[in-house]
Enzyme design. Sequence first.
Site, PDB file in Angstrom:
ATOM      1  N   HIS A 112       0.042 -12.375   1.712  1.00 45.41           N
ATOM      2  CA  HIS A 112      -0.709 -11.435   0.887  1.00 45.41           C
ATOM      3  C   HIS A 112      -0.793 -11.910  -0.571  1.00 45.41           C
ATOM      4  O   HIS A 112       0.211 -11.934  -1.275  1.00 45.41           O
ATOM      5  CB  HIS A 112      -0.039 -10.055   0.944  1.00 45.41           C
ATOM      6  CG  HIS A 112      -0.901  -8.929   0.488  1.00 45.41           C
ATOM      7  ND1 HIS A 112      -0.422  -7.648   0.330  1.00 45.41           N
ATOM      8  CD2 HIS A 112      -2.216  -8.872   0.168  1.00 45.41           C
ATOM      9  CE1 HIS A 112      -1.403  -6.862  -0.063  1.00 45.41           C
ATOM     10  NE2 HIS A 112      -2.502  -7.581  -0.167  1.00 45.41           N
TER      11      HIS A 112
ATOM     12  N   TYR B 218       0.832  -1.200   0.000  1.00 43.17           N
ATOM     13  CA  TYR B 218       0.000   0.000   0.000  1.00 43.17           C
ATOM     14  C   TYR B 218       0.871   1.255   0.000  1.00 43.17           C
ATOM     15  O   TYR B 218       1.401   1.675   1.030  1.00 43.17           O
ATOM     16  CB  TYR B 218      -0.926   0.020   1.217  1.00 43.17           C
ATOM     17  CG  TYR B 218      -1.856  -1.176   1.318  1.00 43.17           C
ATOM     18  CD1 TYR B 218      -2.186  -1.946   0.204  1.00 43.17           C
ATOM     19  CD2 TYR B 218      -2.427  -1.537   2.539  1.00 43.17           C
ATOM     20  CE1 TYR B 218      -3.039  -3.033   0.303  1.00 43.17           C
ATOM     21  CE2 TYR B 218      -3.286  -2.621   2.646  1.00 43.17           C
ATOM     22  CZ  TYR B 218      -3.578  -3.370   1.516  1.00 43.17           C
ATOM     23  OH  TYR B 218      -4.429  -4.450   1.624  1.00 43.17           O
TER      24      TYR B 218
END
Length: 335
Positions: A142, A56
């Site tokens: 992830h 992010y």
Amino acid sequence: MSTHPLGRTAVQVSELSFGAAGIGNLATPVTDREAAETLAAAWAGGIRTFDTAPHYGLGLSERRLGAALREHPRTAYTVSTKVGRLLEPVDDPVGDDLATGGFAVPATHRRVWDFSADGVLRSLEASLGRLGLDQVDIVYLHDPDDHAEQALTEAYPALERLRGEGVVGAIGVGMNQSALPARFVRETDLDVVLLAGRYTLLDHSGLADLLPEAERRGVSVVAAGVFNSGLLANPRPGASYDYRAAPEDVLHRALRLQDVCALHGLPLRAAAARFPLGHPAVASVLLGLRTADQVRDAVAQYGRHVPAALWDDLRAEGLLPHDVPTPIDPHHQGS
């Protein structure tokens, strides 16, 4: 705000979790001040669980989240980050990350997939540095979609060791599909699955495999992507559904959902955010929030009465399967 334990661990999550991709400049920039105000509003609203990732904003989300959490006692909140993508510096950065990563930040690093045991340790160490923390409560693998075997045989055992050593409190996997997480639940001893977009008012596919298996094995689920990237927050022509323009039939279904909610005096987004909490395996709903106003609205909708009659009407209209579990309103039990 209610909290729930993750699996059999001591880690607690608030029923609303803060997804920090937005404050990492997902799609459009957010200033440091705006990010700080957004996180302050989340804390004021009772949110105590915060999710981030190196992906992010090439670490920007972790840095901003860490700066905000520094103001609070470490035992007062739960924070999760993710492993699987290492950030490697670029010698001569040019332009921004929008085209390759989707974040409005300078392209100072590149992401390198790495689900090796060493990659897990390196990624977590770097995340702790950006967060300014000695430990995180939850670590997720992830998006290991294309790296399933390495994630299962190398990354997962590394996380299991870290949990055994007390370095992390809970371990899990975070994905936009339910089949591979269901395999992780069957074949490993993880505590939690972060499931994005696969258990919503429009997509119940998580019920086919993951959610029953998670319930059976005592694994918690954090439901993310509950608006299916926008459509269930504001259904209209051109609205996004799973990051593409919503097909006509899906838009029509969302508009029908909205109409039934309106008969009960509720915005669709209130029902969409509450719906996943009806399943016994779901411990929290994670909302991606980028402004203080969005946070305040999310907290206000969470506090609204969602009558059982709404779910009954959605079933009667064929908009919910009859066997889908629905929430009991914690704010108005007995009403």
